[in-house]
Design a protein around this motif. Structure first.
Motif, mmCIF file in Angstrom:
data_model
loop_
_atom_site.group_PDB
_atom_site.id
_atom_site.type_symbol
_atom_site.label_atom_id
_atom_site.label_comp_id
_atom_site.label_asym_id
_atom_site.label_seq_id
_atom_site.Cartn_x
_atom_site.Cartn_y
_atom_site.Cartn_z
ATOM 1 N N LEU C 133 -16.737 -28.832 40.035
ATOM 2 C CA LEU C 133 -15.174 -27.626 40.394
ATOM 3 C C LEU C 133 -15.556 -26.787 41.901
ATOM 4 N N PRO C 134 -14.206 -26.609 41.767
ATOM 5 C CA PRO C 134 -13.419 -25.533 42.783
ATOM 6 C C PRO C 134 -13.495 -24.316 43.607
ATOM 7 N N TRP C 137 -12.364 -21.290 40.708
ATOM 8 C CA TRP C 137 -11.887 -21.847 39.527
ATOM 9 C C TRP C 137 -12.379 -20.676 38.355
ATOM 10 N N GLN C 152 -6.146 -24.737 34.705
ATOM 11 C CA GLN C 152 -5.834 -24.044 35.904
ATOM 12 C C GLN C 152 -5.194 -25.422 36.602
#
Lengths: 380, 164, 172
Positions: C133-134, C137, C152
Motif C-alpha cells: 500500500l502507499p 495509507w 481512502q
C-alpha cells in the motif's frame, strides 16, 4: 563491447543517474516499478516499488464464503490460473478431512500439468521477446492457444477456470477430450525441440543469457526462492516429488536440476519441465480411473456454501513459478477467518533486486525476464 | 455537426466539398491504423497479448503496432484491474498520449472493479479517471470480444453507428 | 553445520528452550511450538543452525476477541525434509516483535508485508516500511477492525510520491 564500462569501473566519476523503470514498461511484465540508480550503463542500486496491482485478496477472502474465494484466488496468478485454485481447494479439503475420489485427483493433476506447460510457453514467449527474439513470442502463443482451447472445452473459460471444487472437480472430461490432449501432447513434444533448436543455437540468445544473473544455491535458499528458479541454482527439490499430492505419488518423472544458476539454466530447466509435464500428462491419461468426480455429499452447491472447516494449516503445492502456499485459518463459520497466500514471485522479486546490483541495464531485462514474475502473484 | 448535402455545399461554393471529404478520409485512415499502447495491468493483458499474437492477429484490423511509449500511441486498452496506487499513473499516461486518442475499457475490472468491487485498494472503473470510448465486458474478455470492441471503436471513429 | 532429522531437531529445540515454550502440538502433520516473544530470535537462530534453512511463510492473524496478534513462521528443512511451525503472540496495543530478517533473508519482504497489512512492527528490520500500500495509507487492512466503509483515495504528488486522502475529490 569495449565501449561499455566493465563491472566495477566508473564511466564518469560521481555521476549517478536516477532512472525509473516502469510501472508502464514493456519488459517489466506488468506494473512493476524499479527505481534505479545508474552509473553509466551499470546498475548501482535498485529499489523495487510494488503494490500497483494490490487487489486485497486476503481481505476479500474474509468477506465471502469458502467457495467464493476459489473464483477470486485463481486470479492471483493469472498466468497459471489452476495453481492457486488447487492450493486453496487442497487447503480447505485438508481442514475438512475430505478426500477427493481418484478420478478427480487425476483430472486435477492433468489440469495442473497442462497449465504448467501453457505457463512456461507464455514465459518462453515473453522471455524471447525481452531478448529480441520476437519469433519465440509468436511460437509460444501459437502452442499456448492449443492448450487454452482444451481448457475452454473442459471448463468453459480460457483463463479463469473456477473448475476445482471441494471434494473434486466441477465437470467430467468431455467426449473425445483424452484423444485431443494426446494429440496436443504429440504436437508439443515436437515443438519444444524446435524451440530449443532455434533459441539454444542462437548466439545472441546465448550471449545474453549464459553467465548472466547468477543466483547461487545458498542465496536461493536464504531468500526463499523456490520452483524452477531454485532448481536452476542446484536446489534439488520439487514438491510434486518430495511432498506428493493429488495424483503425483504414482507418477514417474524426472526433476530437471542445473547448477549454473544463470538465465540460461532457468531457461533450460523450464524447457525440460515442459517435456516432463508432457510425459506426466501421457501417464495420467493412460491410467485415468473411472468413477465419480466429486466426493459423496459434495455434489450440491449448498454443501460448499455451508462448508465450515475448523483449525489452521499451511498447505503448499508446486506451481509453475514455485511454492504456492495457503495458510488457512477456519473458525467454524462459513467464511474463512484468515487466508494467507504465500506467493513465490514475491520472494523472487526480493532476490532479484539483489541480483540486479552491478549488472548492465540491458542484463536487468534478461534477469527480470528469466525469473518469470507475474505481478498479480507478487501484489495479490 | 450534421454533414451538409452535396447540393448545399455546391451552393455554398467555398470548397466545403473537398474539406468534408478530406475529413472522411482522415477518419477512415485513423480508424484503420490505431496504434495501441503496450499497457497490461492484470489478467486481461494476457488476452490482449493473445489478441495480438499468432491465432487472432490484430494486425488484420490495422492495429498491430503496439507502442510502449504513450507519445506514439493513440489507443489505450485498459486491460486489467485499476488499483488505487496505479490510478494516478494511468491518468498521466493518458495525458501523455497525443490527440486524437481513444480508450477501450477491457474487462469487468476496468469497467466497474469487477470481482474486486469490495476491495479497499481497487478503483471502481477506469471511467472515473479517463473518458472511455468502448467497454468490452468479460472476465477476461476473449480475444474475439476485444476484436469486436476494436471494430466498434473503428465504427465510432468513422462516425458510423451510435454516437454519444 | 549440524543437521539432524526433523523430529530430533524438534526435540533438541524443545530441550534447549524448554522454559520459553508455552505450547507444543501439531497443525495437521506439521509440529508447532508456541513461544514467548523473547525466545523467538535465539530459537530461530538455533533452528537455522539445525537445518531449517527455508522460511516458507510468515503470516499474522488478528484475534481482537483475545487482544493479540499471532505471528506464524513456517520453516522447512531441505536436508531433513522436515517442517516446523513457530507461533508467537504479541498484544494488539503494542505489536512489537524481533525481526528474523537477520536469520533468513526471505523475511525481509515478508515482514514488510506483515507490517503493511497487519501493522506488526518488527524491531531490527533494516527497512520497515509499507510495501503493497502507499506509504501514507492509514490503518492496516487485514486487521479485523479495519473500517472498510471508510474509503481512502490515492493521488500523485509533485515528486511522483503517493498521497492518500479520505476526500473523494482528491484522488481515486
Amino acid at each position: 563491447m569495449s565501449y561499455l564500462p566493465t563491472n566495477g569501473e566508473r564511466a564518469d566519476e560521481g555521476q549517478l543517474i536516477a532512472l525509473n523503470m516502469g510501472p508502464q514498461h514493456p519488459s517489466t511484465h506488468g506494473v512493476l516499478r524499479l527505481k534505479l540508480l545508474l552509473d553509466g550503463e551499470i546498475v548501482r542500486q535498485v529499489e523495487p516499488v510494488i503494490g500497483q496491482l494490490h487487489r486485497g485478496f486476503e481481505k476479500l477472502a474474509e468477506l465471502g464464503r469458502y467457495p467464493q474465494f476459489i473464483m477470486i484466488c485463481n486470479r492471483a496468478d493469472y498466468v497459471s490460473t489452476f495453481a492457486y485454485e488447487a492450493a486453496y481447494v487442497r487447503a480447505v479439503e485438508e481442514l475438512l478431512g475430505l478426500e477427493p475420489p481418484p478420478r478427480a485427483q487425476f483430472i486435477r493433476t492433468i489440469c495442473l500439468e497442462l497449465d504448467r506447460i501453457q505457463s512456461h510457453l507464455l514465459w518462453l514467449g515473453t522471455f524471447g521477446l525481452d531478448l529480441g527474439a520476437l519469433n519465440a513470442f509468436w511460437y509460444g502463443f501459437r502452442e499456448r492457444e492449443l492448450l487454452l482451447g482444451l481448457f475452454q472445452e473442459l471448463t468453459g473459460a480460457r483463463l479463469h477456470h473456477n473448475y476445482f471444487r471441494f471434494g473434486g472437480v466441477k465437470l467430467d472430461l468431455p467426449q473425445g477430450f483424452t484423444e485431443r490432449v494426446q494429440s496436443a501432447c504429440n504436437e508439443l513434444e515436437r515443438k519444444v525441440d524446435e524451440y530449443e533448436e532455434f533459441l539454444a543455437t542462437s548466439d545472441t540468445f546465448l550471449m545474453r543469457t549464459k553467465g548472466v544473473g547468477v543466483l547461487t544455491k545458498g542465496m536461493a535458499v536464504d531468500w526463499g526462492v523456490t520452483g524452477p528458479n531454485a532448481r536452476a541454482s542446484g536446489l534439488d527439490f520439487d514438491l510434486r516429488r518430495d511432498e506428493p499430492y493429488f495424483a503425483y505419488p504414482g507418477l514417474s518423472f524426472a526433476v530437471p536440476v542445473r547448477t549454473e544458476g544463470d538465465c540460461y539454466a532457468r531457461f533450460a530447466v523450464r524447457l525440460e519441465e515442459i517435456r516432463q509435464s508432457v510425459r506426466m500428462v501421457r501417464q495420467l491419461l493412460r491410467e485415468l480411473p473411472e468413477g465419480p468426480i466429486i466426493a459423496q455429499g459434495w455434489e450440491k452447491r449448498a454443501a460448499h456454501l455451508l462448508a465450515k472447516p475448523e483449525g489452521e494449516h499451511y498447505t503448499r503445492i508446486e506451481g509453475p513459478r514455485g511454492e504456492i502456499g495457503i495458510y488457512l485459518v477456519g473458525d467454524g463459520t462459513p467464511s474463512p477467518y484468515r487466508v494467507k497466500l504465500r506467493s513465490p514471485c514475491f520472494q523472487h522479486l526480493a532476490v532479484m533486486a539483489e541480483l540486479f546490483r552491478g549488472q548492465l541495464l540491458a542484463d536487468l531485462v534478461a534477469i527480470n525476464g528469466s525469473f518469470d514474475l507475474v505481478m498479480g502473484c507478487v501484489d495479490r | 455537426m450534421a454533414p451538409l448535402g452535396l447540393a448545399e455545399r455546391a451552393k455554398d461554393g467555398r470548397g466545403g466539398l473537398l474539406l468534408m471529404r478530406l475529413e472522411g478520409l482522415l477518419r477512415w485512415g485513423r480508424s484503420n491504423s490505431l496504434w495501441p499502447m503496450t499497457f497490461g495491468l492484470a489478467c486481461c493483458a494476457l488476452e490482449m497479448m493473445a489478441t495480438q499474437a499468432s491465432r487472432f492477429d490484430m494486425a488484420r484490423f490495422g492495429s498491430e503496432v503496439f507502442r510502449p511509449s504513450p507519445r506514439q500511441a493513440d489507443l489505450m486498452i485498459v486491460a486489467g484491474t485499476v488499483c488505487k496506487r496505479m490510478a494516478p499513473r494511468i491518468k498521466t499516461l493518458y495525458e501523455q498520449m497525443a490527440d486524437p486518442k481513444y480508450v477501450i475499457a477491457m474487462g469487468a475490472c476496468a469497467i466497474n472493479g469487477g470481482p474486486y468491487q469490495k476491495s479497499y485498494s481497487v478503483v471502481k472503473g477506469v471511467d472515473l479517471l479517463i473518458p472511455v470510448d468502448v467497454y468490452v465486458p468479460g472476465c477476461p474478455p476473449t480475444p474475439e470480444a476485444l476484436i469486436a470492441g476494436l471494430i466498434k471503436l473503428q465504427e465510432k471513429i468513422r462516425g458510423e453507428g451510435a454516437r454519444s | 553445520m549440524a543437521q539432524v532429522q526433523g523430529h530430533e531437531a524438534l526435540g533438541e529445540l524443545s530441550r534447549r528452550f524448554a522454559g520459553a515454550i508455552e505450547e507444543a502440538g501439531s497443525l495437521k502433520d506439521k509440529p508447532f511450538l508456541r513461544l514467548r516473544q523473547e525466545a523467538l530470535l535465539p530459537l530461530c537462530q538455533a533452528a537455522k543452525e539445525l537445518g531449517f534453512d527455508h522460511l516458507a511463510c510468515l503470516t499474522a492473524v488478528d484475534y481482537p476477541q483475545h487482544g493479540y496478534f499471532e505471528v506464524i513462521y513456517n520453516l522447512y528443512s531441505y536436508a531433513a525434509r522436515a517442517h516446523l511451525v513457530l507461533k508467537v503472540r504479541c498484544p494488539r496495543e503494542a505489536p512489537l516483535l524481533p525481526s528474523v530478517a537477520g536469520v533468513w533473508k526471505a523475511a525481509l519482504f515478508l515482514e514488510r508485508e506483515a507490517y503493511d497489512l497487519m501493522g506488526i512492527r518488527f524491531v531490527g528490520h533494516p527497512d520497515l516500511k509499507r510495501i503493497l500500500l502507499p506509504e501514507p495509507w492509514s490503518g492496516h487492512p487485514l486487521r479485523k477492525d479495519y473500517d472498510m466503509a471508510q474509503e481512502q483515495f490515492v493521488s500523485k504528488g509533485p515528486q511522483g510520491e503517493d498521497l492518500v486522502s479520505f476526500d473523494q475529490t482528491r484522488g481515486w
